[in-house]
Design a protein around this motif. Structure first.
Motif, mmCIF file in Angstrom:
data_model
loop_
_atom_site.group_PDB
_atom_site.id
_atom_site.type_symbol
_atom_site.label_atom_id
_atom_site.label_comp_id
_atom_site.label_asym_id
_atom_site.label_seq_id
_atom_site.Cartn_x
_atom_site.Cartn_y
_atom_site.Cartn_z
ATOM 1 N N LYS A 65 39.740 10.115 69.804
ATOM 2 C CA LYS A 65 39.959 10.508 71.195
ATOM 3 C C LYS A 65 39.969 9.303 72.120
ATOM 4 N N MET A 66 39.005 8.414 71.948
ATOM 5 C CA MET A 66 38.918 7.255 72.832
ATOM 6 C C MET A 66 40.095 6.296 72.617
ATOM 7 N N GLY A 67 40.533 6.177 71.359
ATOM 8 C CA GLY A 67 41.653 5.292 71.079
ATOM 9 C C GLY A 67 42.928 5.712 71.782
ATOM 10 N N THR A 68 43.120 7.021 71.956
ATOM 11 C CA THR A 68 44.335 7.491 72.633
ATOM 12 C C THR A 68 44.301 7.236 74.139
ATOM 13 N N LEU A 69 43.141 6.858 74.683
ATOM 14 C CA LEU A 69 43.079 6.508 76.108
ATOM 15 C C LEU A 69 44.011 5.353 76.444
ATOM 16 N N VAL A 70 44.226 4.466 75.484
ATOM 17 C CA VAL A 70 45.130 3.341 75.718
ATOM 18 C C VAL A 70 46.510 3.859 76.092
ATOM 19 N N GLN A 71 47.023 4.817 75.315
ATOM 20 C CA GLN A 71 48.336 5.371 75.598
ATOM 21 C C GLN A 71 48.329 6.265 76.841
ATOM 22 N N ILE A 72 47.267 7.027 77.030
ATOM 23 C CA ILE A 72 47.189 7.881 78.219
ATOM 24 C C ILE A 72 47.270 7.040 79.484
ATOM 25 N N GLN A 73 46.490 5.972 79.530
ATOM 26 C CA GLN A 73 46.493 5.120 80.722
ATOM 27 C C GLN A 73 47.801 4.355 80.875
ATOM 28 N N ALA A 74 48.346 3.874 79.756
ATOM 29 C CA ALA A 74 49.619 3.152 79.837
ATOM 30 C C ALA A 74 50.730 4.057 80.361
ATOM 31 N N THR A 75 50.788 5.283 79.858
ATOM 32 C CA THR A 75 51.832 6.203 80.313
ATOM 33 C C THR A 75 51.592 6.659 81.746
ATOM 34 N N SER A 76 50.321 6.774 82.135
ATOM 35 C CA SER A 76 50.014 7.094 83.530
ATOM 36 C C SER A 76 50.491 5.978 84.450
ATOM 37 N N GLY A 77 50.280 4.741 84.008
ATOM 38 C CA GLY A 77 50.752 3.601 84.803
ATOM 39 C C GLY A 77 52.261 3.567 84.916
ATOM 40 N N ILE A 78 52.946 3.849 83.807
ATOM 41 C CA ILE A 78 54.406 3.896 83.835
ATOM 42 C C ILE A 78 54.880 4.964 84.812
ATOM 43 N N SER A 79 54.288 6.160 84.736
ATOM 44 C CA SER A 79 54.680 7.265 85.615
ATOM 45 C C SER A 79 54.412 6.927 87.081
ATOM 46 N N MET A 80 53.292 6.277 87.344
ATOM 47 C CA MET A 80 52.985 5.882 88.712
ATOM 48 C C MET A 80 54.021 4.894 89.240
ATOM 49 N N GLY A 81 54.421 3.948 88.391
ATOM 50 C CA GLY A 81 55.468 3.006 88.794
ATOM 51 C C GLY A 81 56.777 3.713 89.093
ATOM 52 N N SER A 97 50.049 12.521 75.606
ATOM 53 C CA SER A 97 48.890 11.642 75.482
ATOM 54 C C SER A 97 47.606 12.368 75.863
ATOM 55 N N LEU A 98 47.741 13.401 76.711
ATOM 56 C CA LEU A 98 46.569 14.120 77.180
ATOM 57 C C LEU A 98 45.988 15.056 76.133
ATOM 58 N N LEU A 106 51.116 12.131 61.723
ATOM 59 C CA LEU A 106 51.697 12.156 63.069
ATOM 60 C C LEU A 106 52.809 11.122 63.216
ATOM 61 N N LEU A 107 52.610 9.955 62.635
ATOM 62 C CA LEU A 107 53.631 8.918 62.714
ATOM 63 C C LEU A 107 54.918 9.349 61.999
ATOM 64 N N ILE A 108 54.780 9.904 60.826
ATOM 65 C CA ILE A 108 55.959 10.324 60.067
ATOM 66 C C ILE A 108 56.719 11.417 60.808
ATOM 67 N N ALA A 109 56.002 12.429 61.305
ATOM 68 C CA ALA A 109 56.653 13.516 62.039
ATOM 69 C C ALA A 109 57.340 12.987 63.293
ATOM 70 N N ILE A 120 61.245 10.964 73.936
ATOM 71 C CA ILE A 120 60.031 10.440 74.555
ATOM 72 C C ILE A 120 58.828 11.285 74.165
ATOM 73 N N LEU A 121 59.021 12.602 74.067
ATOM 74 C CA LEU A 121 57.939 13.496 73.666
ATOM 75 C C LEU A 121 57.473 13.182 72.245
ATOM 76 N N PHE A 122 58.417 12.991 71.331
ATOM 77 C CA PHE A 122 58.053 12.638 69.952
ATOM 78 C C PHE A 122 57.340 11.282 69.910
ATOM 79 N N TYR A 123 57.838 10.322 70.691
ATOM 80 C CA TYR A 123 57.189 9.012 70.753
ATOM 81 C C TYR A 123 55.758 9.154 71.270
ATOM 82 N N GLY A 124 55.578 9.960 72.313
ATOM 83 C CA GLY A 124 54.273 10.110 72.933
ATOM 84 C C GLY A 124 53.250 10.824 72.075
ATOM 85 N N THR A 125 53.704 11.502 71.019
ATOM 86 C CA THR A 125 52.769 12.166 70.108
ATOM 87 C C THR A 125 52.610 11.413 68.793
ATOM 88 N N SER A 126 53.255 10.273 68.671
ATOM 89 C CA SER A 126 53.191 9.561 67.393
ATOM 90 C C SER A 126 52.944 8.073 67.588
#
Length: 468
Positions: free
Chosen positions: A143-159, A322-323, A337-340, A375-381
């Motif tokens: 769970k904590m490891g996925t925070l990296v992607q959650i925050q990165a994608t939040s930053g992208i969306s904010m931009g 990411s959420l 998850l990566l393969i799918a 993008i959805l597939f990327y965001g889940t893998s």
């Protein structure tokens, strides 16, 4: 003792607080990617790029990850000497400097500022996953490891969202044109906040760092930030036992930079996985799409404002998985998850290429839909799992090397995309990325090891055992 501590040996609220603070670095990483997307036309007009626009578009987007490549090389090694937290605080100060220089309205200062911002991004990319991995209990590492992607994608969306205020024409006469300065300066607020929290609140380094410095007492105090007193002592004993086992073995797992770069001293599989995950993430095409989505949607038939809207929707779609991906990453495992995800990404890029070329007369909603699905597939893998997985398998030195190569790959993608798009056409470029996604599918199926439920020490032993 709280009711939570009767159930678990650690305080999950404190874990979330500490990891969220660290992951703000990932927010700034994402924000620096997203903020350039819809501002390129504005900057080209303000700075009078004229016929040099395509070249300067590539330079101004590529110079930030280029800076990140240089800082990433040293971030892991320096943090091993003086601490993850302290280097993240240094990165906050670099972010401040970069933002200030960027908003000085000249092409040269803008480029220098973006390079300086890239220096901070390279540190965040290297150290945030390590900090989180060394702070979070094994039971919460997914769970904590996925925070990296959650925050990165939040930053992208904010931009992306901030660009909707920009005018769509008459850039030289519309006062809202200068909103771009506020866009690039916004990260100052986030950097200051993270710096102050580290300075005044989270004053200790990670337990692993203290133990590597032979400071068991400090390691215990660091563990007590999230563990109960009894559990902190038990955790420290396990960490000591694992470290003593390595020290007493015939080989101490502390490979040098040269050994890592050349894949010597039983590091071949470790580095092969590190290089591959970052290469396949960057060359999957995601950063070309995230960085130039406004231009891509315009090519597919969208107007200036609607292209920005589609871009914002892309950022939201990237952020949403990411959420919730953290809820099943520890159940399904990293490899599945990566393969799918790679299967879905390959199919979506293949069809988007057709809509950008042979089927370009079709309604724009069709290619937009496939881009959003991609993008959805990327965001889940590979999006969240790349950072989680690298934080689990790599040592600080290995992380520095792999993140440096990641930024080199990023730079290559954003430098070459505008030029390849003009030379080959958008559809051919998308099909090249399709082939790379298929290659990722094959590689993850054949060579990747599963790390679900394993501690970092267990993972490193497994990599050494299978590293031949």
């Amino acid at each position: 003792m709280s009711s939570e501590n009767l159930v678990t040996p650690y305080n999950s609220k404190k874990v979330w607080k500490m990891c969220l603070t660290a992951s703000l670095g990932s927010f700034m990483l994402g924000y620096n990617i997203g903020v350039i997307n819809s501002t390129l036309d504005v900057l080209a007009t303000i700075f009078d790029w004229k016929d040099d626009k395509y070249i300067l578009d590539a330079v101004m987007t590529g110079i930030m990850p280029l800076g990140a490549m240089f800082s990433a090389i040293f971030a892991g090694s320096v943090s091993s000497r003086i601490g993850r937290r302290k280097i993240l605080m240094v990165s906050n100060l670099i972010t401040l400097l970069g933002a200030v220089v960027t908003i000085i309205p000249f092409t040269i200062t803008f480029g220098i500022g973006r390079f300086i911002s890239g220096l901070s991004v390279g540190i965040y990319a290297t150290l945030v996953p390590l900090y989180i991995n060394e702070t979070a209990p094994t039971e919460m590492s997914g769970k904590m490891g996925t925070l990296v992607q959650i925050q990165a994608t939040s930053g992208i969306s904010m931009g992306y969202a901030s660009a909707l205020i920009l005018p769509t024409r008459n850039y030289k006469s519309d006062p809202l044109t200068y909103w771009w300065m506020a866009m690039f300066g916004f990260q100052i607020c986030i950097a200051l906040f993270q710096f102050l929290v580290f300075k005044c609140g989270q004053k200790l380094e990670t337990p692993t760092w203290y133990l590597n410095k032979s400071s068991s007492e400090s390691a215990l105090e660091s563990l007590k930030q999230v563990y109960t007193e009894e559990s902190a002592w038990e955790k420290l004993q396990k960490m000591r036992s694992s470290k003593d086992s390595e020290l007493n073995s015939s080989y101490e797992y502390n490979p040098s930079y040269s050994d890592l770069l050349l894949c010597k001293q039983n590091t071949n599989r470790l580095m092969r996985l590190g290089y591959a995950v970052y290469f396949l993430q960057q060359f999957s095409g995601i950063n070309a799409i995230l960085t130039f989505s406004t231009s891509i949607f315009g090519h597919l038939g969208g107007g200036t404002f609607m292209s920005r809207v589609y871009t914002l929707v892309s950022g939201v779609v990237l952020m949403l998985p990411s959420l919730f991906v953290s809820s099943f990453v520890d159940q399904l495992g990293r490899r599945a998850l990566l393969i799918a995800g790679c299967v879905g990404m390959s199919v979506c890029l293949l069809f988007t290429g057709f809509f950008a070329g042979p089927l370009e007369d079709w309604n724009i909603l069709f290619p937009v839909l496939f881009i959003l699905l991609y993008i959805l597939f990327y965001g889940t893998s590979i999006g969240p799992i790349c950072w989680l997985y690298s934080g689990e398998i790599l040592t600080p030195r290995a992380m520095s090397i792999c993140v440096a190569f990641s930024r080199l790959f990023f730079t290559t993608v954003v430098f070459t995309f505008p030029l390849l798009k003009e030379l080959l056409g958008l559809s051919i470029v998308l099909w090249v990325y399709t082939g790379i996604c298929f290659l990722a599918l094959v590689y993850f199926s054949v060579d990747m090891i599963e790390t679900k439920g394993l501690s970092k020490q267990e993972i490193q032993k497994l990599l050494r055992k299978k590293g031949k």
